[in-house]
Design an enzyme around this catalytic site. Structure first.
Site, mmCIF file in Angstrom:
data_model
loop_
_atom_site.group_PDB
_atom_site.id
_atom_site.type_symbol
_atom_site.label_atom_id
_atom_site.label_comp_id
_atom_site.label_asym_id
_atom_site.label_seq_id
_atom_site.Cartn_x
_atom_site.Cartn_y
_atom_site.Cartn_z
ATOM 1 N N SER A 182 6.354 1.668 3.608
ATOM 2 C CA SER A 182 5.741 2.929 4.020
ATOM 3 C C SER A 182 4.309 3.112 3.551
ATOM 4 O O SER A 182 3.528 3.796 4.208
ATOM 5 C CB SER A 182 6.591 4.106 3.513
ATOM 6 O OG SER A 182 6.709 4.074 2.107
ATOM 7 N N HIS A 210 10.288 3.353 9.038
ATOM 8 C CA HIS A 210 8.978 3.124 9.640
ATOM 9 C C HIS A 210 8.997 1.949 10.615
ATOM 10 O O HIS A 210 7.937 1.493 11.056
ATOM 11 C CB HIS A 210 7.933 2.887 8.548
ATOM 12 C CG HIS A 210 7.743 4.069 7.655
ATOM 13 N ND1 HIS A 210 6.803 5.049 7.895
ATOM 14 C CD2 HIS A 210 8.388 4.439 6.513
ATOM 15 C CE1 HIS A 210 6.881 5.966 6.948
ATOM 16 N NE2 HIS A 210 7.825 5.621 6.104
ATOM 17 N N LYS A 241 10.387 10.617 12.194
ATOM 18 C CA LYS A 241 9.156 9.881 12.476
ATOM 19 C C LYS A 241 9.058 9.611 13.981
ATOM 20 O O LYS A 241 8.667 10.493 14.726
ATOM 21 C CB LYS A 241 9.110 8.625 11.611
ATOM 22 C CG LYS A 241 9.083 8.990 10.114
ATOM 23 C CD LYS A 241 9.132 7.829 9.196
ATOM 24 C CE LYS A 241 8.945 8.232 7.751
ATOM 25 N NZ LYS A 241 9.954 9.177 7.217
#
Length: 394
Positions: A182, A210, A241
């Site tokens: 990250s 991610h 996300k």
């Protein structure tokens, strides 16, 4: 001793605030987008994990509103009891199909997913092998378990093997790694991890918070990126996300999913994802399935940003992902530059110890598929100008 003495002695925040370089809790006054209004001023957003830019997509927003109107504002209970909606089951089925796993278990947050998975699976005589740059939630999941954690140096496969050699053959072993890290934006050395897991009888869990929507075929994540989907036992991820919502998940075999559902305290004793959050995640997943070109757009604009930063003489940590860290070295310089960028209309995230070594502080920039070259040009011009003012040029 007064329990609160530590609070009274904690003066770092006041010291940084007095210097005018405190970087946290800036108030957003608009939607999470490539341009935002923050504290009354336009800022180019280069600090969001909204990788596919779906938080403002009309179809995604409409799905949340429709779920709010149909199901109300919340579930008021855990998934175990009154908190399971047909929406939760639909999301789990479709995400399992997308990730090519037997089953998915959803959690109320991404952080809670790591707490719930690791603490349920790793018992008193088991071991977790943990990359030093793994997310904090992985560390806390290890702490919540009754197993023993062994850390290995970041992406150092020789050190991982040394740690594996310390584990008794009779013990259960789980190697846990971020897929895309990250802070640095680099990718785990998954082929090497798979080889070591086979050699030492370990299971593998990849945190793809991610990675989902970012790398791999159609955005399927790190295992897909390497063609190792059959070799990774557990995928963990988040909806906050690429999927523009809130919540988290575990994708695994049916037997592992059933075990976690019935043994994970963070899952059993937490209220379920709200109807609107669940509907938004499902709509975003369907959008990703229907428009895999979003992943290509994200890769292209990220490459454009890297190229422009390098052309401007900005020293960056190279990666293949939308996370592009800029070296700023010491903490005070990093906070000062961060403040000047913010005032000039560019929002980025400072990365400070303990997330980095003392002399390797960073400004973390991250891209969305919806960024445009003209916005990137504007932002890079500002970044290069501020860095040059501080002597950070080749």
């Amino acid at each position: 001793m007064d329990l609160f003495k530590k609070c009274q002695d904690f003066t770092l925040v006041k010291e940084i605030q007095s210097m005018g370089i405190y970087p946290y809790f800036h108030a957003l006054e608009s939607r999470q987008d490539v341009e935002v209004i923050m504290e009354g001023k336009r800022r180019i957003m280069l600090g969001s994990n909204n990788y596919l830019g779906l938080t403002t997509d009309p179809d995604i927003v409409a799905a949340g509103i429709a779920a709010f109107e149909r199901y109300g504002s919340g579930c008021s209970g855990s998934r175990f009891l009154n908190g399971t909606l047909s929406l939760h089951l639909e999301l789990e089925r479709e995400l399992a199909t997308f990730l090519r796993k037997d089953a998915v278990v959803t959690f109320s947050t991404g952080f809670q997913s790591n707490l719930g998975i690791i603490s349920a699976l790793v018992g008193r005589n088991d071991y977790v092998l943990c990359d030093r740059e793994n997310h904090a939630s992985i560390y806390d999941g290890c702490k919540l378990s009754y197993g023993k954690m062994l850390r290995y140096r970041h992406n150092d496969m020789e050190d991982l093997e040394r740690q594996l050699q310390k584990v008794p053959e009779s013990a259960g072993k789980l190697i846990v790694t971020d897929g895309v890290f990250s802070m640095g934006g680099d990718i785990a050395k998954l082929p090497e991890i798979v080889a070591l897991a086979k050699a030492y009888g370990a299971r593998i869990m990849v945190d793809d918070a991610h990675g989902l929507g970012v790398i791999g075929e159609g955005g399927r994540g790190t295992a897909s990126y390497f063609g190792l989907e059959e070799e990774v036992d557990i995928y963990m991820g988040t909806f906050s996300k690429s999927l523009a919502s809130l919540g988290g998940y575990m994708a695994a075999s049916q037997e592992v999913a059933d075990y976690v559902r019935h043994n994970s305290r963070p899952f059993i004793f937490s209220a379920s994802i709200t109807p609107a959050s669940c509907a938004v995640a499902l709509a975003a997943l369907r959008k990703l399935c229907a428009q895999p070109q979003l992943v290509d757009q994200l890769s292209q604009i990220s490459g454009y940003m890297r190229q422009k930063l390098l052309e401007a003489g900005v020293k960056i940590r190279l990666s293949e992902t939308p996370i592009i860290p800029i070296f700023t070295y010491d903490a005070i310089t990093t906070l000062t530059i961060n403040k000047e960028l913010y005032e000039a209309g560019v929002y980025v995230n400072p990365v400070l110890p303990p997330a980095t070594p003392e002399d390797q502080c960073l400004l973390r920039t991250s891209l969305m598929a919806t960024h445009t070259p003209s916005l990137i040009d504007e932002a890079v011009g500002i970044i290069a100008q501020v860095l040059k003012r501080h002597g950070l040029e080749p």
